[in-house]
Design a protein around this motif. Structure first.
Motif, PDB file in Angstrom:
ATOM      1  N   TYR A 129       0.833  -1.198   0.000  1.00  0.00           N
ATOM      2  CA  TYR A 129       0.000   0.000   0.000  1.00  0.00           C
ATOM      3  C   TYR A 129       0.873   1.256   0.000  1.00  0.00           C
ATOM      4  N   THR A 131       0.529   5.524   0.950  1.00  0.00           N
ATOM      5  CA  THR A 131      -0.284   6.515   1.638  1.00  0.00           C
ATOM      6  C   THR A 131       0.301   7.891   1.390  1.00  0.00           C
ATOM      7  N   ASP A 250      -7.284   0.768   4.491  1.00  0.00           N
ATOM      8  CA  ASP A 250      -8.416   1.405   3.816  1.00  0.00           C
ATOM      9  C   ASP A 250      -8.950   2.589   4.623  1.00  0.00           C
ATOM     10  N   SER A 254      -5.077   4.698   2.431  1.00  0.00           N
ATOM     11  CA  SER A 254      -3.971   4.101   1.688  1.00  0.00           C
ATOM     12  C   SER A 254      -4.486   3.479   0.393  1.00  0.00           C
ATOM     13  N   ARG A 255      -3.619   3.445  -0.601  1.00  0.00           N
ATOM     14  CA  ARG A 255      -3.985   2.918  -1.917  1.00  0.00           C
ATOM     15  C   ARG A 255      -3.263   1.598  -2.156  1.00  0.00           C
ATOM     16  N   ALA A 257      -1.190  -0.726  -3.949  1.00  0.00           N
ATOM     17  CA  ALA A 257      -0.221  -0.437  -4.998  1.00  0.00           C
ATOM     18  C   ALA A 257       0.250  -1.677  -5.740  1.00  0.00           C
TER      19      ALA A 257
END
Length: 273
Positions: A129, A131, A250, A254-255, A257
């Motif tokens: 993830y 962020t 989540d 955060s994404r 990745a």
């Protein structure tokens, strides 16, 4: 009949090591970097592998001389399975005895079978993830305590959490959260990441009896708040089946990745025919 080959790069075929990078500017930068390292004696062509077929480059891999650094194969999404197995076997033959192999979904299809056929053993699946620490603010927890790993009660807690030998690198801060009786029940650490302006977080854990009380979410938010004081970004990850930690990522914006598969070396490789 096999219509593919696996060979080390030469000075002339060095561009094949970046042939699968879609961003051509990035590919050019990486090629220049490799040529500079090659000229300086810091890069060895025998540690490279290029998988080719009649249609061109199917994949490649760099085997780092430092065995703690995994091998990251880069493959075409439609590379034939038997060709992938050939590359995987060549990596196994050239890797150090403790070296792992890592499939990243940005670089290769997450297909275990060709690597298992070559003698690699699937060890774990992880999700990574990112962020953006400037996109929002994170609260500092009023109960959070900066602690030292050498404190007696912290050393006991580290043992209970399965990390009895934890040693923090320079620039890292260890944080504890207390339970209802005031004793520490959750630990995490924050420090510099591997890239500029990037922080890393180690969510060491929460004691079983203190879980499902929101401590993990509070601790993660506090660590991100500390990270945001010095960095603009956070990179982190967890096991793919760790639903609780994924929910925390989540919650904190955060994404996702990347998804990754880690392989270790098996006792015997299956010979190709």
């Amino acid at each position: 009949m096999n219509t593919f080959t696996v060979q080390p790069a030469t000075a002339e075929t060095l561009p094949d090591l970046v042939a699968l990078i879609a961003d051509r500017e990035d590919a050019a930068r990486r090629l220049t970097f490799m040529r500079e390292r090659l000229a300086g004696g810091q890069f060895r062509l025998e540690n490279t592998l290029i998988l080719r077929s009649g249609r061109g480059v199917e994949g490649n891999a760099l085997i780092n001389a430092v065995p703690q650094i995994p091998v990251f194969p880069h493959l075409r999404s439609d590379a034939p399975e038997e060709a992938v197995t050939a590359l995987a076997r060549a990596i196994l033959e050239g890797a150090g005895p403790e070296q792992r192999l890592l499939l990243d979904d940005h670089l290769a299809p997450l297909q275990a079978a060709p690597f298992e056929a070559a003698g690699w053993v699937l060890d774990s699946r992880h999700v990574m993830y990112e962020t953006d620490l400037r996109a929002r603010t994170y609260p500092l927890d009023p109960q959070a305590q900066t602690v030292n790993a050498d404190q007696a009660e912290i050393r006991v807690l580290l043992e209970q959490l399965g990390q009895p030998d934890l040693e923090l690198s320079e620039g890292w801060t260890l944080i504890a959260l207390p339970g209802t009786d005031g004793s520490p029940v959750a630990l995490g650490a924050v420090g510099p990441g591997g890239r500029p302006d990037t922080a890393s977080v180690n969510m060491i854990g929460v004691l079983p009896q203190a879980r499902e009380q929101g401590l993990g979410t509070r601790l993660h938010a506090h660590l991100l708040a500390l990270a945001a004081q010095d960095y603009g970004r956070h990179d982190g990850g967890t096991e793919a089946d760790n639903a609780a930690m994924r929910r925390i990522f989540d919650k904190h914006g955060s994404r996702l990745a990347a998804t990754q598969m880690y392989f270790v070396q098996g006792s015997e490789a299956v010979p190709l025919t």
